[in-house]
Design an enzyme around this catalytic site. Structure first.
Site, PDB file in Angstrom:
ATOM      1  N   TYR A  52       0.787  -1.145  -0.113  1.00  0.00           N
ATOM      2  CA  TYR A  52       0.007  -0.029  -0.198  1.00  0.00           C
ATOM      3  C   TYR A  52       0.743   1.235  -0.027  1.00  0.00           C
ATOM      4  O   TYR A  52       1.693   1.318   0.758  1.00  0.00           O
ATOM      5  CB  TYR A  52      -0.913  -0.035   1.163  1.00  0.00           C
ATOM      6  CG  TYR A  52      -2.169  -0.391   0.937  1.00  0.00           C
ATOM      7  CD1 TYR A  52      -3.020   0.232  -0.119  1.00  0.00           C
ATOM      8  CD2 TYR A  52      -2.989  -1.490   1.611  1.00  0.00           C
ATOM      9  CE1 TYR A  52      -4.394   0.045  -0.573  1.00  0.00           C
ATOM     10  CE2 TYR A  52      -4.271  -1.688   1.219  1.00  0.00           C
ATOM     11  CZ  TYR A  52      -4.659  -1.053   0.345  1.00  0.00           C
ATOM     12  OH  TYR A  52      -6.098  -1.269  -0.174  1.00  0.00           O
ATOM     13  N   GLU A  54      -0.600   4.882  -0.518  1.00  0.00           N
ATOM     14  CA  GLU A  54      -1.255   6.025  -0.648  1.00  0.00           C
ATOM     15  C   GLU A  54      -0.308   7.124  -0.463  1.00  0.00           C
ATOM     16  O   GLU A  54       0.412   7.166   0.259  1.00  0.00           O
ATOM     17  CB  GLU A  54      -2.300   6.127   0.261  1.00  0.00           C
ATOM     18  CG  GLU A  54      -3.725   5.494  -0.107  1.00  0.00           C
ATOM     19  CD  GLU A  54      -4.068   4.255   0.522  1.00  0.00           C
ATOM     20  OE1 GLU A  54      -3.070   3.398   0.985  1.00  0.00           O
ATOM     21  OE2 GLU A  54      -5.053   3.847   0.783  1.00  0.00           O
ATOM     22  N   ASP A 198      -6.066  13.219 -25.528  1.00  0.00           N
ATOM     23  CA  ASP A 198      -6.168  11.809 -24.858  1.00  0.00           C
ATOM     24  C   ASP A 198      -5.586  10.952 -25.932  1.00  0.00           C
ATOM     25  O   ASP A 198      -6.137  10.488 -27.010  1.00  0.00           O
ATOM     26  CB  ASP A 198      -7.594  11.452 -24.666  1.00  0.00           C
ATOM     27  CG  ASP A 198      -7.706  10.113 -24.324  1.00  0.00           C
ATOM     28  OD1 ASP A 198      -6.728   9.171 -24.519  1.00  0.00           O
ATOM     29  OD2 ASP A 198      -8.875   9.404 -23.752  1.00  0.00           O
ATOM     30  N   THR A 224      -3.430   5.676 -22.292  1.00  0.00           N
ATOM     31  CA  THR A 224      -3.323   4.377 -21.731  1.00  0.00           C
ATOM     32  C   THR A 224      -1.846   3.767 -21.903  1.00  0.00           C
ATOM     33  O   THR A 224      -1.497   4.238 -22.874  1.00  0.00           O
ATOM     34  CB  THR A 224      -4.398   3.477 -22.041  1.00  0.00           C
ATOM     35  OG1 THR A 224      -4.579   3.400 -23.085  1.00  0.00           O
ATOM     36  CG2 THR A 224      -5.609   3.732 -21.324  1.00  0.00           C
ATOM     37  N   LYS A 227      -1.827  -0.179 -25.225  1.00  0.00           N
ATOM     38  CA  LYS A 227      -2.372  -0.080 -26.512  1.00  0.00           C
ATOM     39  C   LYS A 227      -1.179  -0.130 -27.330  1.00  0.00           C
ATOM     40  O   LYS A 227      -0.164  -1.125 -27.342  1.00  0.00           O
ATOM     41  CB  LYS A 227      -3.390   0.964 -26.918  1.00  0.00           C
ATOM     42  CG  LYS A 227      -4.600   0.874 -26.188  1.00  0.00           C
ATOM     43  CD  LYS A 227      -5.599   1.916 -26.459  1.00  0.00           C
ATOM     44  CE  LYS A 227      -6.960   1.718 -25.835  1.00  0.00           C
ATOM     45  NZ  LYS A 227      -7.083   2.531 -24.369  1.00  0.00           N
ATOM     46  N   ARG A 233      -1.985  -2.894 -18.451  1.00  0.00           N
ATOM     47  CA  ARG A 233      -3.197  -1.995 -18.459  1.00  0.00           C
ATOM     48  C   ARG A 233      -2.466  -0.775 -17.504  1.00  0.00           C
ATOM     49  O   ARG A 233      -2.155  -1.255 -16.529  1.00  0.00           O
ATOM     50  CB  ARG A 233      -4.299  -2.657 -17.893  1.00  0.00           C
ATOM     51  CG  ARG A 233      -4.563  -3.935 -18.732  1.00  0.00           C
ATOM     52  CD  ARG A 233      -5.865  -4.510 -18.608  1.00  0.00           C
ATOM     53  NE  ARG A 233      -6.935  -3.751 -19.306  1.00  0.00           N
ATOM     54  CZ  ARG A 233      -7.158  -3.962 -20.732  1.00  0.00           C
ATOM     55  NH1 ARG A 233      -6.468  -4.913 -21.459  1.00  0.00           N
ATOM     56  NH2 ARG A 233      -7.914  -3.212 -21.330  1.00  0.00           N
TER      57      ARG A 233
HETATM   58  N1  DSN Z   1     -11.816   0.226 -25.189  1.00  0.00           N
HETATM   59  C1  DSN Z   1     -10.790   1.167 -25.633  1.00  0.00           C
HETATM   60  C2  DSN Z   1     -10.899   0.836 -27.147  1.00  0.00           C
HETATM   61  O1  DSN Z   1     -10.953  -0.267 -27.755  1.00  0.00           O
HETATM   62  O2  DSN Z   1     -10.618   1.532 -28.208  1.00  0.00           O
HETATM   63  C3  DSN Z   1     -11.131   2.518 -25.569  1.00  0.00           C
HETATM   64  O3  DSN Z   1     -10.910   2.750 -24.266  1.00  0.00           O
END
Ligand code: DSN
Length: 418
Positions: A52, A54, A198, A224, A227, A233
């Protein structure tokens, strides 16, 4: 592999092996997915999971955080370096909470946000009415031009002048063209709004130099990490120099919005894994990977066009394509299902101005990040385009299963576990 899981929980172990086999034997063409490195996966199952923490480095609410601080600072430094920004918060659990923290940091409930409409290629958190962003904030939208399927920046500017949002999101989930961050910033400046880019879908392309960077134009950047960046993630929120010039308290507001505003203990195993993926993304190999993603995407587009498929906006500048399946007289849902029987994993997707509902939209979305990670190149993209055409033109399970055998052979030529 996974000996401890096997010994302790045979049920989970068996499911895990099936998922590994599914990944090995199928072509992953959902543009937001990827195959992470063994190092990233190891970090996710490390002892960093147990702690933890925080707060932030050197200001924690729990003891025993000296090594956790080290790994979180390392991750922050790498994020700042690779995205060329002065501030990074590496704690968001994923993309939606990262964007939620941006709202907390910049708007009061009820204030106005301008984002891209979901059906035009935006994201739920950019103001969609059933999402927190559309329920607790006053959201308005821009879309794409009906003729070109591209963002019409003049039109976005007009909407901004009329609506006067306090926050503008520039970011997409199914838009195959470059985003012009400079133009977005001019629009934001014309109404005094914060500009949040974003870049979740394209951050791997940005760091490999195949998509223009928002660092000079945005005030805030969210992404994120799982990707095109090919990490665990997770997500990052960064502020740029321009962001700090606009509001010197922005970094502090973002930190407070993440913790204690939104989250409790940060996932430090995830943060360690993000640090690793950022190091991987700094390598020349990753630069080549980013370039190949785009080359592959263009080759796939060409292959599909040659077989008579209609591509939204006519093609692609990035890692993904949106295909209007009406060109083959088949719905997006049916296409997804048939292709899945052939071992080609895609997702049904709305096309701009789609006359059909979201559960049965007219399009599919295809992406090349994961197949590029396997080592596939233009030649294989042409082969994949042929296989997709065969399945959707014949429209029967038998053909899908036959093509599935070719898919498996192709996958085995490019194994995930080398
Ligand atoms: N779920 C994602 C996507 O597939 O583009 C976006 O957050």
């Amino acid at each position: 592999m996974h000996e401890n899981i096997r010994k302790s929980d045979k049920e989970v172990y068996d499911i895990l092996l099936k998922e590994e086999k599914r990944k090995e034997d199928t072509l992953e063409m959902i543009p937001s997915e990827n195959h992470t490195s063994p190092a990233v996966l190891e970090a996710l199952s490390s002892v960093f999971n147990d702690k933890y923490a925080e707060g932030y480095p050197k200001k924690r609410y729990y003891g025993g955080n000296e090594h956790i601080d080290e790994v979180e600072i390392l991750c922050q430094e790498r994020a700042k370096k690779i995205f060329a920004v002065p501030f990074a918060n590496v704690q968001p659990y994923s993309g939606s909470p990262a964007n939620q923290a941006v709202y907390f940091a910049t708007l009061n409930p009820g204030e106005k946000v301008l984002g891209m409409h979901l059906s035009a290629g935006g994201h739920l958190t950019h103001g969609w009415k059933v999402n927190f962003s559309g329920k607790y904030y006053d959201s308005v939208f821009y879309g794409v031009n009906e003729r070109t399927s591209r963002i019409d920046y003049e039109e976005v500017g007009k909407i901004a002048k009329k609506e006067r949002p306090k926050l503008i999101f520039a970011g997409t989930t199914s838009y195959p063209r470059f985003l012009d961050f400079k133009k977005f910033r001019e629009i934001a400046d014309s109404v005094g709004a914060y500009l949040c880019t974003d870049v979740s879908h394209i951050s791997g392309l940005i760091v490999s130099g195949t998509h223009p960077s928002p660092a000079e134009h945005a005030h805030i950047i969210t992404t994120t990490t799982h990707k095109t960046l090919r990490g665990p993630r997770g997500a990052l929120i960064m502020t740029t120099r321009a962001g700090i010039e606009k509001d010197e308290d922005l970094p502090e507001k973002i930190d407070k919005a993440v913790f204690p505003g939104l989250q409790g203990g940060p996932h430090e195993h995830q943060i360690a894994a993000i640090a690793i993926c950022l190091k991987e993304a700094m390598s020349p190999v990753f630069k080549k990977y980013g370039e190949q993603i785009v080359e592959n995407s263009k080759a796939l587009a060409e292959g599909l066009r040659e077989r008579g498929f209609s591509l939204i906006s006519g093609g692609t500048d990035n890692h993904l394509l949106v295909v209007d399946m009406r060109s083959k007289d088949i719905s997006g849902k049916e296409t997804q299902e048939l292709l899945e029987s052939a071992g080609i994993v895609v997702n049904k997707n709305a096309i701009p101005f789609d006359p059909e509902p979201p559960f049965n939209p007219s399009g599919i979305r295809l992406g090349t990040p994961a197949v590029t990670t396997r080592g596939m190149r233009e030649r294989e993209m042409k082969e994949i385009a042929e296989m997709i055409a065969e399945v959707v033109e014949k429209k029967d399970e038998k053909t899908a299963v036959e093509v599935g055998e070719k898919v498996k052979k192709l996958c085995h030529k490019f194994p995930l576990r080398k």
